[in-house]
Design an enzyme around this catalytic site. Structure first.
Site, PDB file in Angstrom:
ATOM      1  N   GLU A 179      41.197 110.833  17.922  1.00 59.24           N
ATOM      2  CA  GLU A 179      41.034 112.295  17.890  1.00 59.24           C
ATOM      3  C   GLU A 179      41.946 113.267  17.135  1.00 59.24           C
ATOM      4  O   GLU A 179      43.027 113.316  17.472  1.00 59.24           O
ATOM      5  CB  GLU A 179      40.844 112.713  19.539  1.00 59.24           C
ATOM      6  CG  GLU A 179      40.528 114.209  19.556  1.00 59.24           C
ATOM      7  CD  GLU A 179      40.587 114.738  21.237  1.00 59.24           C
ATOM      8  OE1 GLU A 179      40.944 113.887  22.083  1.00 59.24           O
ATOM      9  OE2 GLU A 179      39.506 115.826  21.390  1.00 59.24           O
ATOM     10  N   ASP A 190      53.854 128.513  50.345  1.00 55.80           N
ATOM     11  CA  ASP A 190      54.940 129.159  49.735  1.00 55.80           C
ATOM     12  C   ASP A 190      54.745 129.019  48.159  1.00 55.80           C
ATOM     13  O   ASP A 190      55.867 129.080  47.588  1.00 55.80           O
ATOM     14  CB  ASP A 190      56.248 129.081  50.521  1.00 55.80           C
ATOM     15  CG  ASP A 190      56.430 129.949  51.639  1.00 55.80           C
ATOM     16  OD1 ASP A 190      55.386 130.813  51.721  1.00 55.80           O
ATOM     17  OD2 ASP A 190      57.233 129.630  52.455  1.00 55.80           O
ATOM     18  N   HIS A 213      29.826 109.504  24.852  1.00 59.05           N
ATOM     19  CA  HIS A 213      30.331 110.973  24.776  1.00 59.05           C
ATOM     20  C   HIS A 213      30.028 111.516  23.381  1.00 59.05           C
ATOM     21  O   HIS A 213      29.898 110.978  22.269  1.00 59.05           O
ATOM     22  CB  HIS A 213      31.727 111.389  25.233  1.00 59.05           C
ATOM     23  CG  HIS A 213      32.557 110.505  24.038  1.00 59.05           C
ATOM     24  ND1 HIS A 213      33.125 111.049  23.352  1.00 59.05           N
ATOM     25  CD2 HIS A 213      33.666 109.373  24.605  1.00 59.05           C
ATOM     26  CE1 HIS A 213      34.251 110.282  22.894  1.00 59.05           C
ATOM     27  NE2 HIS A 213      34.488 109.380  23.453  1.00 59.05           N
ATOM     28  N   HIS A 217      38.289 122.929  25.811  1.00 61.65           N
ATOM     29  CA  HIS A 217      36.796 123.082  25.389  1.00 61.65           C
ATOM     30  C   HIS A 217      36.717 124.413  25.404  1.00 61.65           C
ATOM     31  O   HIS A 217      36.415 124.993  26.182  1.00 61.65           O
ATOM     32  CB  HIS A 217      36.066 122.171  26.406  1.00 61.65           C
ATOM     33  CG  HIS A 217      36.177 120.679  26.586  1.00 61.65           C
ATOM     34  ND1 HIS A 217      35.654 119.920  27.465  1.00 61.65           N
ATOM     35  CD2 HIS A 217      36.834 119.803  25.791  1.00 61.65           C
ATOM     36  CE1 HIS A 217      35.913 118.785  27.412  1.00 61.65           C
ATOM     37  NE2 HIS A 217      36.515 118.720  26.462  1.00 61.65           N
ATOM     38  N   HIS A 247      34.078 119.268  20.058  1.00 64.63           N
ATOM     39  CA  HIS A 247      33.993 120.442  20.643  1.00 64.63           C
ATOM     40  C   HIS A 247      34.693 121.298  19.974  1.00 64.63           C
ATOM     41  O   HIS A 247      35.831 121.232  19.207  1.00 64.63           O
ATOM     42  CB  HIS A 247      34.298 120.262  22.063  1.00 64.63           C
ATOM     43  CG  HIS A 247      35.664 119.559  22.287  1.00 64.63           C
ATOM     44  ND1 HIS A 247      36.752 120.308  22.298  1.00 64.63           N
ATOM     45  CD2 HIS A 247      35.771 118.362  22.663  1.00 64.63           C
ATOM     46  CE1 HIS A 247      37.936 119.760  22.690  1.00 64.63           C
ATOM     47  NE2 HIS A 247      37.390 118.273  22.975  1.00 64.63           N
ATOM     48  N   ARG A 259      39.671 105.463  21.134  1.00 65.98           N
ATOM     49  CA  ARG A 259      39.221 106.739  20.988  1.00 65.98           C
ATOM     50  C   ARG A 259      40.092 107.282  19.736  1.00 65.98           C
ATOM     51  O   ARG A 259      41.254 107.122  19.976  1.00 65.98           O
ATOM     52  CB  ARG A 259      39.134 107.814  21.940  1.00 65.98           C
ATOM     53  CG  ARG A 259      38.854 109.169  21.549  1.00 65.98           C
ATOM     54  CD  ARG A 259      37.884 110.122  22.648  1.00 65.98           C
ATOM     55  NE  ARG A 259      39.059 110.279  24.011  1.00 65.98           N
ATOM     56  CZ  ARG A 259      39.161 109.606  24.860  1.00 65.98           C
ATOM     57  NH1 ARG A 259      38.499 108.889  25.144  1.00 65.98           N
ATOM     58  NH2 ARG A 259      40.247 110.050  25.737  1.00 65.98           N
ATOM     59  N   GLU A 319      36.410 113.264  17.626  1.00 64.95           N
ATOM     60  CA  GLU A 319      36.749 112.280  18.484  1.00 64.95           C
ATOM     61  C   GLU A 319      35.833 111.180  18.771  1.00 64.95           C
ATOM     62  O   GLU A 319      35.667 110.966  19.870  1.00 64.95           O
ATOM     63  CB  GLU A 319      37.129 112.907  19.602  1.00 64.95           C
ATOM     64  CG  GLU A 319      36.457 114.009  20.494  1.00 64.95           C
ATOM     65  CD  GLU A 319      36.838 114.494  21.686  1.00 64.95           C
ATOM     66  OE1 GLU A 319      37.049 113.662  22.357  1.00 64.95           O
ATOM     67  OE2 GLU A 319      36.825 115.646  21.711  1.00 64.95           O
ATOM     68  N   ASP A 340      45.437 110.273  25.273  1.00 62.93           N
ATOM     69  CA  ASP A 340      44.673 111.540  24.766  1.00 62.93           C
ATOM     70  C   ASP A 340      45.633 112.721  25.389  1.00 62.93           C
ATOM     71  O   ASP A 340      45.566 112.756  26.615  1.00 62.93           O
ATOM     72  CB  ASP A 340      43.332 111.476  25.233  1.00 62.93           C
ATOM     73  CG  ASP A 340      42.444 112.681  25.173  1.00 62.93           C
ATOM     74  OD1 ASP A 340      42.938 113.672  24.507  1.00 62.93           O
ATOM     75  OD2 ASP A 340      41.254 112.725  25.280  1.00 62.93           O
ATOM     76  N   TYR A 389      34.075 101.976  23.817  1.00 67.96           N
ATOM     77  CA  TYR A 389      34.611 101.408  25.037  1.00 67.96           C
ATOM     78  C   TYR A 389      33.844 100.292  25.493  1.00 67.96           C
ATOM     79  O   TYR A 389      32.716 100.354  25.670  1.00 67.96           O
ATOM     80  CB  TYR A 389      34.414 102.542  26.089  1.00 67.96           C
ATOM     81  CG  TYR A 389      34.731 104.069  25.364  1.00 67.96           C
ATOM     82  CD1 TYR A 389      36.279 104.304  25.637  1.00 67.96           C
ATOM     83  CD2 TYR A 389      33.886 104.974  24.958  1.00 67.96           C
ATOM     84  CE1 TYR A 389      36.913 105.394  24.924  1.00 67.96           C
ATOM     85  CE2 TYR A 389      34.505 105.988  24.415  1.00 67.96           C
ATOM     86  CZ  TYR A 389      35.776 106.292  24.200  1.00 67.96           C
ATOM     87  OH  TYR A 389      36.197 107.269  23.733  1.00 67.96           O
ATOM     88  N   ASP A 421      44.627 118.955  20.986  1.00 68.16           N
ATOM     89  CA  ASP A 421      43.794 117.862  21.740  1.00 68.16           C
ATOM     90  C   ASP A 421      43.883 116.676  20.677  1.00 68.16           C
ATOM     91  O   ASP A 421      42.954 116.535  19.968  1.00 68.16           O
ATOM     92  CB  ASP A 421      42.386 118.391  22.019  1.00 68.16           C
ATOM     93  CG  ASP A 421      41.390 117.394  22.983  1.00 68.16           C
ATOM     94  OD1 ASP A 421      42.252 116.365  23.063  1.00 68.16           O
ATOM     95  OD2 ASP A 421      40.213 117.802  23.088  1.00 68.16           O
TER      96      ASP A 421
HETATM   97  N1  GLY Z   1      41.052 115.754  26.024  1.00 59.32           N
HETATM   98  C1  GLY Z   1      39.633 116.137  26.368  1.00 59.32           C
HETATM   99  C2  GLY Z   1      38.657 115.900  25.351  1.00 59.32           C
HETATM  100  O1  GLY Z   1      39.104 115.249  24.426  1.00 59.32           O
HETATM  101  O2  GLY Z   1      37.717 116.371  25.389  1.00 59.32           O
HETATM  102 MN    MN Z   2      41.339 114.672  23.991  1.00 57.84          MN
HETATM  103 MN    MN Z   3      38.547 116.549  22.878  1.00 65.89          MN
END
Ligand code: GLY
Ligand code: MN
Ligand code: MN
Length: 470
Positions: free
Chosen positions: A431, A38, A357, A368, A361, A429, A408, A263, A412, A274
């Protein structure tokens, strides 16, 4: 965003369809999803659908012919259901409210589709949305075919609608950029609030602050300033958790002397922000934390410098990697004896032990966001694959004003043999969200500082925040 923006987008898409031989585009919005008995998940429209319709309700479809004629299928008014679920726009009000040419009840989709698809050469719909949509379209085509003897022509081509809409969405207009600036400003304010909250808690004598308490500060600020929801699950990572890239805010306690990585970004009127910041729990970076932090900050500056029209989206990554790789050698995360100079570290991809990474993006309605990353109008070339080898593929996309990217970089450091222990479990990080302008980029999330001294000053309470921050 005004109705005329959505009318203009549909007109633009109709022109694109026309240029590709014509036909009719079919686009459903997102389904409602049950959470448990529900109870549904909060409803979120499909991004393509809302981009073209401005319509927020579930159970809706947009049909757009390449001659520009648009039809919305939506839920009809239902006084009894509306007592429970809220008001519906309804079929009668939809044309004036949304600027579509016609509106029909969504229950009539199957019975009317055969006539709407008759004599259309091609059907365009988004591929990759699951088998159900393909099956439904196939059923409609079968219905048209069964009427061919009466002189109706059946569509003979199916095309993917996604690339056309994705390309449109990649280039943001002024009203989209205004919404994204506001979303980024709200997120920056939420980061400021979370930093101050931590500092105050430790000043008040707390020995630890849980990640979920910090998350609550973010959510409070998002909602307080009108955002509908976070754009993605907030990452609040205490200490070593920062080395888990998608660590969701949980019950881990942040302790004095540790770093906190957040983040988190809000979604405002369908547009994401972001933003990532790292700050010392007690308001003072240790020497080791500051060393790595300044390295990531320098990498981000290199990425910012490589984000302007005419350069490629991937150039920011290459610029950040070079700074990080050199820094890894300089601070001793990688040994020169084992890994050689910076070019060797990049070629072997040894830097991936600490930076695994990409540097950014597309950002827009989706965190994304959609849009090709490759230049589809350029021939494939041999290039590094980022893993120590090479690959033949098209070059990265050239940036144009109005595109929005994140920048970003991070570092690490997981405990490992040969890695200086002083850096173990530090994850960083930084960003920001960047709008490509005519001659560079505009950082729209800098309402929260990145310089370590400025972060410390803010946490001490000796710096002012933007209007509306605590
Ligand atoms: N928060 C997801 C990224 O940084 O791509
Ligand atoms: Mn992010
Ligand atoms: Mn991002």
């Amino acid at each position: 965003m005004t109705t005329s923006s959505f009318i203009a987008r549909r007109a633009h898409l109709a022109q694109l369809l026309q240029a590709q031989g014509g036909g009719v585009a079919l686009l459903p919005t997102a389904p409602e999803r049950q959470r448990n008995s529900d109870t549904d998940h909060p409803y979120r429209h499909d991004s393509h659908f809302h981009y073209l319709s401005g319509f927020n309700e579930p159970e809706a479809w947009l049909l757009l012919r390449s001659d520009g004629h648009s039809t919305l299928f939506c839920r009809p008014s239902h006084p009894e259901r509306e007592i429970w679920d809220g008001r519906r726009l309804g079929v009668e009000a939809a044309p004036a409210a949304l600027g579509v040419d016609a509106a029909l009840p969504v229950d009539a989709l199957d019975e009317t589709m055969a006539s709407l698809l008759a004599d259309q050469r091609a059907i365009w719909f988004p591929f990759g949305r699951g088998a159900e949509l393909h099956t439904r379209v196939a059923g409609w085509v079968a219905r048209v075919r069964s009427r061919e003897r009466s002189g109706i022509e059946c569509p003979t081509e199916l095309h993917d609608l996604h690339p056309l809409v994705a390309e449109m969405r990649l280039h943001k207009d002024a009203s989209e950029l205004a919404t994204m600036r506001r979303a980024a400003a709200i997120s920056a304010g939420a980061h400021l609030r979370a930093m101050r909250y931590c500092a105050q808690r430790f000043r008040d004598g707390a020995t630890a602050v849980a990640e979920y308490e910090i998350e609550a500060e973010l959510l409070h600020e998002f909602r307080r300033l009108g955002s509908q929801s976070p754009a993605y699950p907030s990452i609040v990572a205490a200490g070593a958790n920062a080395c888990v890239l998608h660590h969701a805010a949980g019950h881990t306690e942040l302790r004095s002397g540790e770093l906190c990585l957040i983040d988190a970004g809000c979604e405002l009127d369908g547009y994401a922000s972001d933003v990532t910041r790292c700050f010392p729990a007690n308001g003072r970076f240790t020497a080791q934390q500051r060393t790595l932090y300044e390295l990531v900050l320098a990498a981000q500056q290199a990425a910012i410098d490589a984000t302007r029209p005419g350069l490629r989206q991937r150039d920011a990554h290459h610029a950040a990697v070079r700074v990080l790789a050199q820094g890894m050698l300089d601070v001793g995360l990688l040994s020169r004896d084992a890994h050689g100079d910076v070019d060797a570290v990049i070629e072997s991809a040894a830097y991936r032990q600490f930076y695994m990474h990409g540097t950014g993006h597309w950002l827009g309605r989706d965190v994304h966001d959609v849009g090709d990353y490759m230049a589809l109008d350029e021939a494939p070339v041999e290039q590094p694959d980022g893993l120590g080898g090479t690959v033949v593929k098209r070059p990265s996309r050239v940036l144009r004003p109005g595109m929005v990217v994140t920048l970003e970089p991070g570092l690490y450091v997981r405990p490992a043999a040969g890695v200086p222990e002083a850096f173990w479990n530090i994850g960083i990080r930084i960003e920001d969200d960047a709008v490509v302008t005519d001659n560079g980029c505009e950082l729209i999330s800098r309402g929260v500082p990145v310089e370590p001294d400025a972060i410390e000053a803010w946490m001490r309470g000796s710096a002012c925040g933007p209007e509306g921050t605590p």
